[in-house]
Design a protein around this motif. Structure first.
Motif, PDB file in Angstrom:
ATOM      1  N   PHE A  32       0.775  -1.176  -0.156  1.00  0.00           N
ATOM      2  CA  PHE A  32       0.039  -0.022  -0.138  1.00  0.00           C
ATOM      3  C   PHE A  32       0.763   1.251   0.091  1.00  0.00           C
ATOM      4  O   PHE A  32       0.588   2.151  -0.870  1.00  0.00           O
ATOM      5  CB  PHE A  32      -0.864  -0.055   1.138  1.00  0.00           C
ATOM      6  N   GLU A  33       1.665   1.419   1.041  1.00  0.00           N
ATOM      7  CA  GLU A  33       2.555   2.584   0.958  1.00  0.00           C
ATOM      8  C   GLU A  33       3.478   2.697  -0.309  1.00  0.00           C
ATOM      9  O   GLU A  33       3.785   3.926  -0.895  1.00  0.00           O
ATOM     10  CB  GLU A  33       3.642   2.384   2.132  1.00  0.00           C
ATOM     11  N   VAL A  34       4.129   1.455  -0.887  1.00  0.00           N
ATOM     12  CA  VAL A  34       4.724   1.651  -2.132  1.00  0.00           C
ATOM     13  C   VAL A  34       3.788   2.318  -3.284  1.00  0.00           C
ATOM     14  O   VAL A  34       4.159   3.051  -4.154  1.00  0.00           O
ATOM     15  CB  VAL A  34       5.306   0.276  -2.491  1.00  0.00           C
ATOM     16  N   ILE A  35       2.660   1.785  -3.482  1.00  0.00           N
ATOM     17  CA  ILE A  35       1.617   2.255  -4.534  1.00  0.00           C
ATOM     18  C   ILE A  35       1.202   3.473  -4.151  1.00  0.00           C
ATOM     19  O   ILE A  35       0.827   4.223  -5.048  1.00  0.00           O
ATOM     20  CB  ILE A  35       0.554   0.871  -4.573  1.00  0.00           C
ATOM     21  N   GLY A  75       0.478   1.533 -10.153  1.00  0.00           N
ATOM     22  CA  GLY A  75       1.420   1.019  -9.041  1.00  0.00           C
ATOM     23  C   GLY A  75       1.803  -0.591  -9.165  1.00  0.00           C
ATOM     24  O   GLY A  75       3.148  -0.934  -9.231  1.00  0.00           O
ATOM     25  N   LEU A  76       0.881  -1.309  -9.244  1.00  0.00           N
ATOM     26  CA  LEU A  76       0.823  -2.670  -9.499  1.00  0.00           C
ATOM     27  C   LEU A  76       1.686  -3.112 -10.918  1.00  0.00           C
ATOM     28  O   LEU A  76       2.565  -3.979 -10.793  1.00  0.00           O
ATOM     29  CB  LEU A  76      -0.605  -3.444  -9.652  1.00  0.00           C
ATOM     30  N   LEU A  77       1.410  -2.295 -11.861  1.00  0.00           N
ATOM     31  CA  LEU A  77       2.148  -2.589 -13.127  1.00  0.00           C
ATOM     32  C   LEU A  77       3.627  -2.096 -13.015  1.00  0.00           C
ATOM     33  O   LEU A  77       4.429  -2.913 -13.520  1.00  0.00           O
ATOM     34  CB  LEU A  77       1.578  -1.555 -14.160  1.00  0.00           C
ATOM     35  N   LYS A  78       3.916  -1.154 -12.089  1.00  0.00           N
ATOM     36  CA  LYS A  78       5.346  -0.428 -12.013  1.00  0.00           C
ATOM     37  C   LYS A  78       6.054  -1.690 -11.323  1.00  0.00           C
ATOM     38  O   LYS A  78       7.083  -2.115 -11.379  1.00  0.00           O
ATOM     39  CB  LYS A  78       5.305   0.622 -11.248  1.00  0.00           C
ATOM     40  N   LEU A  79       5.395  -2.339 -10.137  1.00  0.00           N
ATOM     41  CA  LEU A  79       5.946  -3.407  -9.236  1.00  0.00           C
ATOM     42  C   LEU A  79       6.136  -4.478 -10.064  1.00  0.00           C
ATOM     43  O   LEU A  79       7.330  -5.303  -9.970  1.00  0.00           O
ATOM     44  CB  LEU A  79       4.946  -3.580  -8.123  1.00  0.00           C
ATOM     45  N   ARG A  80       5.353  -4.938 -11.028  1.00  0.00           N
ATOM     46  CA  ARG A  80       5.426  -6.036 -11.973  1.00  0.00           C
ATOM     47  C   ARG A  80       6.626  -5.937 -12.714  1.00  0.00           C
ATOM     48  O   ARG A  80       7.615  -6.804 -13.139  1.00  0.00           O
ATOM     49  CB  ARG A  80       3.952  -5.996 -12.743  1.00  0.00           C
ATOM     50  N   LYS A  81       6.786  -4.831 -13.608  1.00  0.00           N
ATOM     51  CA  LYS A  81       7.803  -4.375 -14.404  1.00  0.00           C
ATOM     52  C   LYS A  81       9.365  -4.603 -13.766  1.00  0.00           C
ATOM     53  O   LYS A  81      10.257  -5.053 -14.017  1.00  0.00           O
ATOM     54  CB  LYS A  81       7.806  -3.035 -14.934  1.00  0.00           C
ATOM     55  N   GLU A  82       9.334  -4.081 -12.515  1.00  0.00           N
ATOM     56  CA  GLU A  82      10.353  -4.057 -11.671  1.00  0.00           C
ATOM     57  C   GLU A  82      10.879  -5.646 -11.347  1.00  0.00           C
ATOM     58  O   GLU A  82      12.000  -6.016 -11.381  1.00  0.00           O
ATOM     59  CB  GLU A  82      10.314  -3.332 -10.559  1.00  0.00           C
ATOM     60  N   VAL A  83       9.614  -6.276 -11.235  1.00  0.00           N
ATOM     61  CA  VAL A  83      10.136  -7.839 -10.920  1.00  0.00           C
ATOM     62  C   VAL A  83      10.671  -8.445 -11.984  1.00  0.00           C
ATOM     63  O   VAL A  83      11.413  -9.197 -12.033  1.00  0.00           O
ATOM     64  CB  VAL A  83       8.949  -8.505 -10.170  1.00  0.00           C
ATOM     65  N   ASN A  84       9.968  -8.283 -13.259  1.00  0.00           N
ATOM     66  CA  ASN A  84      10.409  -8.926 -14.221  1.00  0.00           C
ATOM     67  C   ASN A  84      11.830  -8.412 -15.023  1.00  0.00           C
ATOM     68  O   ASN A  84      12.385  -9.112 -15.460  1.00  0.00           O
ATOM     69  CB  ASN A  84       9.341  -8.565 -15.636  1.00  0.00           C
ATOM     70  N   LYS A  85      12.255  -7.339 -14.499  1.00  0.00           N
ATOM     71  CA  LYS A  85      13.486  -6.537 -14.925  1.00  0.00           C
ATOM     72  C   LYS A  85      14.427  -7.374 -14.094  1.00  0.00           C
ATOM     73  O   LYS A  85      15.392  -7.565 -14.707  1.00  0.00           O
ATOM     74  CB  LYS A  85      13.503  -5.024 -14.658  1.00  0.00           C
ATOM     75  N   GLY A  86      14.365  -7.541 -12.919  1.00  0.00           N
ATOM     76  CA  GLY A  86      15.211  -8.521 -12.067  1.00  0.00           C
ATOM     77  C   GLY A  86      15.435  -9.827 -12.513  1.00  0.00           C
ATOM     78  O   GLY A  86      16.527 -10.264 -12.376  1.00  0.00           O
ATOM     79  N   ASP A  87      14.319 -10.354 -12.928  1.00  0.00           N
ATOM     80  CA  ASP A  87      14.510 -11.935 -13.563  1.00  0.00           C
ATOM     81  C   ASP A  87      15.311 -11.963 -14.654  1.00  0.00           C
ATOM     82  O   ASP A  87      16.159 -12.646 -15.095  1.00  0.00           O
ATOM     83  CB  ASP A  87      13.128 -12.125 -13.739  1.00  0.00           C
TER      84      ASP A  87
END
Length: 89
Positions: free
Chosen positions: A53-56, A72-84
């Motif tokens: 919640f705080e991140v989004i 916010g959810l899309l940004k988090l998902r992109k960050e996770v995929n970039k890390g992969d």
């Protein structure tokens, strides 16, 4: 048969989205649902979701607008995929 009175107010999707605010309490309640957990897993969102919640909450208002939540959810998902992608290097 559906009857619509003349005094009924019609809203566009944009107007509805602008008027909906999700509190932190509601957000935390909803993300405990098993179906929501599965969706979040399918989206590869981080497993530690108590602090999402705080991140989004980009504007720091203490509530989430629909657009803010989705972005916010899309940004988090992109960050996770970039890390992969970077991890195997």
């Amino acid at each position: 048969q559906l009857e619509i009175s003349q005094s009924a107010t019609l809203f566009t999707d944009d107007e509805l989205q602008d008027n909906i605010e999700i509190s932190k309490e509601l957000f935390l309640l909803v993300i405990q649902d098993r179906g929501v957990q599965r969706l979040m897993d399918d989206l590869d969102l981080p497993p530690n979701r108590a602090h999402l919640f705080e991140v989004i909450d980009a504007d720091g208002s203490g509530t989430l607008q629909i657009q803010e939540l989705l972005q916010g959810l899309l940004k988090l998902r992109k960050e996770v995929n970039k890390g992969d992608v970077v991890a195997p290097l």
